[in-house]
Enzyme design. Sequence first.
Site, short mmCIF file in Angstrom:
data_model
loop_
_atom_site.label_atom_id
_atom_site.label_comp_id
_atom_site.label_asym_id
_atom_site.label_seq_id
_atom_site.Cartn_x
_atom_site.Cartn_y
_atom_site.Cartn_z
N GLY A 89 0.82 -1.20 0.00
CA GLY A 89 0.00 0.00 0.00
C GLY A 89 0.85 1.25 0.00
N LEU A 90 0.32 2.30 0.61
CA LEU A 90 1.02 3.58 0.70
C LEU A 90 1.44 4.10 -0.67
CD1 LEU A 90 3.29 3.36 3.85
CD2 LEU A 90 1.15 4.58 3.55
N CYS A 91 0.55 3.96 -1.63
CA CYS A 91 0.87 4.53 -2.93
C CYS A 91 -0.33 5.29 -3.46
CB CYS A 91 1.36 3.48 -3.90
SG CYS A 91 0.44 1.97 -3.88
N GLY A 92 -0.91 6.09 -2.62
CA GLY A 92 -1.99 6.95 -3.05
C GLY A 92 -3.22 6.16 -3.46
N PHE A 94 -3.56 4.47 -6.10
CA PHE A 94 -3.19 3.53 -7.16
C PHE A 94 -4.02 2.24 -7.14
CE2 PHE A 94 -0.55 -0.14 -8.33
CZ PHE A 94 -0.35 0.14 -9.65
#
Lengths: 290, 133
Positions: A89-92, A94
């Site tokens: 995770g931690l990719c906006g 996406f």
Amino acid sequence: MPSLKDLRNRIASVKATQKITKAMQMVAAAKLRRAQTAAEAARPYAERMSVVLGNLASGITVGPETPRLLAGTGADQVHLLIVCTAERGLCGAFNSSIARLARDHANRLLAEGKTVKIICVGKKGYDILRRQFAQNIIELIDLRSVRQIGFENADQIAQKIFSLFEAGEFDVATLFYSRFRSVIAQIPTAQQIIPAQIEATGTSSDAVYEYEPEEGEILATLLPRNLTVQIFRALLENAASEQGARMSAMDNATRNAGEMIKKQTQTYNRSRQAMITKELIEIISGAEAL
Amino acid sequence: MATFNFELVSPERVLFSGAVDAVVLPASEGDMTVLAGHAPMMTTLKTGFLVVTSTPGNGTRVLVRGGFADISQNGLTVLAERALPAEELTHEILDKEILQAEMAWDATNDPIARQAAESAIAQLREAKEALTY
């Protein structure tokens, strides 16, 4: 009113978070470069493949002899959605934007009374889609241990899909992934891969081509390979998009943290000054009272 | 000697691109040499060595597996699913390839596919033998 110590702690924790997001941004930037070169290196092959297929397919009329990968099964009842997302995770937005596209597609098909089957590539998409389509998901393909996506990974997925198709498990397959436009723009895309969508190139030369072995046979070996190539390309684009999305998300986070630090430092300084002034007033008024 | 444009592309990268004198292809129905001005044709490849001659009397060998070659007026394009230049060949890689070919042989009962796998195994064994010298 938080005490000075509380404020100090809060600033320290935001600073620590900022350091992490900054590091993640830089890691993503480095990985993005690698993913981008990989995606670019894969492009000539995919382009060549589609040109050759276009040439071949334009010379063939659809008949009972045509491979089913190209002509389809003739039915449109069972749909397979292959949803490619990231493992982390931690990719906006996406992962969620790909999942949303897939979900909308699935809902539309279900409303039309079609059967939907889902294969998830990547854990994040599975986590999101599981809530609504738990019975529809037939498989989760985990690429977590893969550091650099190779052709073999795509080949394994393609083999799986191909054998499902041969077994008559579905009629139409659609691939969901994110196309890499730039670091700040990734476009969630749905691409139908079975039956193969081939744009016939009108530029095929008049020169007579010789085929060895026969045209049909070449097409039959080429179509499964094309499936692999499409999946491989999707995975590479996805990898580049993921890093791009993460980079911009982390850039945002770093900037937000910076703003927060600025604001809190200001509050901290103000209340520190207020306290000093208060103490001074107390001392002075005490001295005057004497 | 007249040269023509040759491109060797694998899914991961472009291995070769430039003008060459001749290329020997391991075509599925027998090895063939492509020279400048070859008639347009398309053929599938079997596992084997592709020999690129860019200067007379000098050739580089590349092991290709599963692919096809497209000969047109613009030159020759080889799309190989796997391509390994001779310099990168090691025993381990070849062993892995042999194992894969053997698994492919085990997996089918189709005589044509079996024959293809057998010839692939033979080619790879030969390459491995050659490597030990």
